[in-house]
Each structure stands twice: as structure tokens, then as C-alpha cells.
Design an enzyme around this catalytic site. Sequence first.
Site, short mmCIF file in Angstrom:
data_model
loop_
_atom_site.label_atom_id
_atom_site.label_comp_id
_atom_site.label_asym_id
_atom_site.label_seq_id
_atom_site.Cartn_x
_atom_site.Cartn_y
_atom_site.Cartn_z
N THR A 340 0.87 -1.17 0.00
CA THR A 340 0.00 0.00 0.00
C THR A 340 0.91 1.22 0.00
OG1 THR A 340 -1.64 -1.27 1.23
CG2 THR A 340 -1.85 1.10 1.37
N ASN A 360 -3.06 -4.09 -2.50
CA ASN A 360 -3.05 -5.11 -1.45
C ASN A 360 -1.68 -5.74 -1.32
OD1 ASN A 360 -4.36 -6.19 0.77
ND2 ASN A 360 -4.84 -8.08 -0.29
N ASP A 382 -8.77 -9.49 1.23
CA ASP A 382 -9.15 -8.73 2.43
C ASP A 382 -10.53 -9.10 2.95
OD1 ASP A 382 -6.80 -7.46 2.85
OD2 ASP A 382 -7.45 -5.47 2.22
N SER A 411 -10.83 -2.91 5.29
CA SER A 411 -9.47 -2.40 5.11
C SER A 411 -8.91 -1.93 6.43
CB SER A 411 -9.51 -1.24 4.11
OG SER A 411 -8.28 -0.54 4.12
N SER A 412 -7.58 -1.83 6.51
CA SER A 412 -6.92 -1.24 7.67
C SER A 412 -6.41 0.17 7.38
CB SER A 412 -5.73 -2.12 8.10
OG SER A 412 -6.16 -3.39 8.50
N GLY A 432 1.10 -0.79 5.09
CA GLY A 432 1.58 -1.78 6.04
C GLY A 432 0.57 -2.83 6.46
#
Length: 529
Positions: A340, A360, A382, A411-412, A432
Site C-alpha cells: 500500500t 493489497n 481482504d 481495510s486497515s 503496512g
Amino acid sequence: MVVSAHPEASRVGMEIMRKGGNAYDATVATQFALAVVFPVAGNIGGGGFTVFRSATGETGTLDYRETAPVAASETMYQDSAGNVVNGLSTDSHLAVGVPGTVDGMVKLHQKLGRLPWADLVQPAIDLARNGVVLTQKEAEGLNRSREAFIKNNKHTPYLVSEQTWQAGDTLRHENLARTLERVRDRGREGFYAGETAELLIKEMKRGGGIISEQDLADYTSVWRKPLEGSYKGYKVISMPPPSSGGIALLQLLEMVQPYNLREYGWQSAEEVQVITEAERRVYADRATYLGDPGFVDVPVNGLLDKEYLKSRMSTMRMDKATPSSQVKAGELPFYESDQTTHFSIVDPAGNAVSTTTTLNGAYGSKVVVEGAGFLLNNEMDDFSAKPGVPNMFGLVGGKANAIAPGKRMLSSMTPTILEKEGKLYMVVGTPGGSTIITSVFQTIVNVLEHDMTMQQAVAAPRFHHQWLPDEIQHEPNAIPADVRAILESKGYKLEQRNPYGRVNAILILPNGKLEAGADPRGDDAAAGF
């Protein structure tokens, strides 16, 4: 100022502002430039999130996250016995979600941009055609993925060199230049219809993918209301679901607020323990409750309720670790790639943009659209391929993040903006995978609690806990040896790992000057005037 993963992309964004463009114009230009100069994560075949704050204090977010194709199903990565098939959601044409980046950039420009669209895409076309000189890290990344490029494509993509790539080699992106010209001339239609769409659909059919013409025609990015919280007088503006980042960041900040991190000291045993226990509880919540709000009812208010968060921390004891409850037998090895990328922008008027965008995995699915020159994401990983089974980042998920047609995967990504006393204070974010949330959180804490400069806060070694696996992962220089010994005596398991994340941030100093933090873990660079 622009702080991004590549000096050329930062330069492009800065030049757009020099020509009278605003932060939103610079975002579009930087995004397209990154698709050329930073193919490991910069993209037009992926998606992302943008958080913005205007010079007058108006805030908003744009969600151009990829979606599951209409032909997707909840069990599409399982065999007839219900077991998850290794590699299907990461290294195949079936791993690809419907790309959102181009639609997102078009919508951002239509609503907030100032300069003509063509002027914002042209610098990326020039870079693609003239070629980009590879750094050592970029050459190594391409060489590392060589076999996967060959294996995952029916043709030999241009990212494969007959010899190995060397630092100083020039990589030219001829087909990508032509694709970007179509986007320059036709906007959204230049990607989601016409020749580019035909090439993408052909690629899908060639490799057994399921994205259709209808998927491309129907894709739309979404304007969302930002999540807002506070930490010791600072206002925090971040991304709502389908990102888990904003909720998790606000939970962490609220949970640690009662503790005196400043007095404990940076990466002292007490600070590491408090942060670890907060992270453990936040990631447990993430696995259970979070998903696409268009498909599941995400209890945002409940998760951010102060009493709820206080009760979550009430079970913490300073004399010993709280073990993570076991939800599965055996644990996958933790995998992390710089899949990312994040950039932060502030323009002369004071408009601010925080953007995180992704394929991703590193180079996404490694699939290059033949004739179009761009990489496709492997974002479908994901989703929860099966409740309780970890994805490539070791994250487990439940029914809330199950695959469904048209759904956005969790998502993060945590693009974030901070205000102090009603004024812009910080723009921050990072790549990350699952470590994004904790990296953004620790960078903020480094500045607010430990008085670091922006560059010090970004460069400082980091640690991470995500509930499962039950271990504190730390970079080689993070957590001093004597502190590690104290934590181990309390029952914590510590695992050293390679450096992770590429935080790019901007701090607004009291005199109005901008201070950059460009992550030394990559080739990241700031450009400003």
C-alpha cells in the site's frame, strides 16, 4: 508540501500546486504519478481512501475501495470440502476486485479540483513514456517478484527483464502511457469503457477472472462522513467503514487517554504494555464487528462509546499479560509486504489531503493487463475467505466481512488529519497491512506525548500487536532489551520482524511552516515550497 513514496511523485504534486492547483488537484496528479513510478503499490488497478480538510475547516472522505464482482460468492475460495484453497485469493485472476482508483480521482476532481483534468494526468503520461530510473529498492522488488510475474500471467509482462533489474536502469511504461492518455482524454470512460475496459475483460477471460463489463460500468466511489474523535484537546479526523482504520485509531486513543504515557516514557515497559493491551482488544473488535456498512450494520457508536472502551480496559492488569482468547487451532506465519502507499498534501491555502491507496499485496495479484500496462489488485484477500481463517496479514474475520457481490472488503487503511484549537495540525498515514493502524497511532503519540519532530516520529522504531497471533511484533531497534525482559517476565511473547510501514506525514508548526516526515524505510521523499 507533498510527502509520498517516491521523489518524482512528490515533485509532480508540488509542481501542480506551483501552477495554481489546490491540494485536490495535487492528489490526482500524485496518484497517477505513483501508478507509474511506484508500481509495487501506486496504481490505477486498485483502490483507496482520501480524507480531506479544507482551509475553512470543512471535512470529508472519499471511498474508492474495490468491490467484489457480481459473480463473486461467499465460498469462492473454498474447495468442495470447505477448505480454503491456498493462493486463490492472492495469486490469481480470481483475486481481483473491481478497481476504484480512476473513478475516485474523477469524483475528487469534479467536486473539489481547480485545474483542467488533462493537466493533472499529463505528468504521469510523460513519466511513463520517458521512463523512470530505478532505485536499489525498486530493482530488488521487481527481481523478487519476477517468477510470480511469469507464473501469474499468460504473457511475459514488461516488468520482467531478460537480465535482472539493476539500480540506475530505466523502466519505460509504453502501454500504461497509452492507457493514461485514454484516461486523460475521456476521464472515467477512458478506464471503465472503451479500449481499456475491453483489454481488462480480455485479461479476465484469459486467466479465469470474473470481472465483467457490467462490474466496470456499475462501479462508483462513495463520499462518506468522516469519523471524528478527540485526544487530549486535539481533534482527530479519520476514515469510516469499510475501513477499520478510523474506528480502531479512535478506540486506541480513547483507551490510552487515562494513562500518563508522557510520564511513563517512550517505549518504556509501562507504555508498551498499555498500548499492547489496547491494541489486543481493538483488533478483537475488528475481527467481529467490522465490514462494509452497505451490507452489515456496523455498531460505530457502540464501538466508540467511552464507557464501553473504559470497560474493555478494566480487565487489564499491570503485573501480567492478558492472553488473547484462542479462536483457531494453529496460526499462519505472519506475512507483510509494502503493498500500500500513503501520501500527505497541504496546499498554500491550507487545504489538506491524506490519501492511502493500494493493490493489497506487493504488485497486487502480479497480473498485468496485456496491452494496457497496469497491474491488478489482489484485494479479494481482504474479505474473510472463511470465518476464523487468517488472511495474508494474519488477520481473522467473521461473517461481517464475508464475500458478497458488490461488497467492499474491510481495510486497515487509516488516512488521518488532526486539528489543534480549530486549526490544521497534522496530516498522517501509512501502508503496512494490519500494522497501518498501530503505526499511525504510534506516530501521533510520538508527537503529542513525546515531543518528537515529525521526522523523528515517523522514523522511530515501531511495535505491533493484533490480538492473533498473541505476540508483540517489533522492529529490530524497537523496545530496549531491558524493557523486553520486563515484558517477558509478565508473560508477553516478543517476536522481532523486519521494518514495516512507510509513514508519510506533515506537521504544521506554530509559525505556520510545514515540517515533513518522510519514512526512511523506503525511498519516500518530501517536496515543498
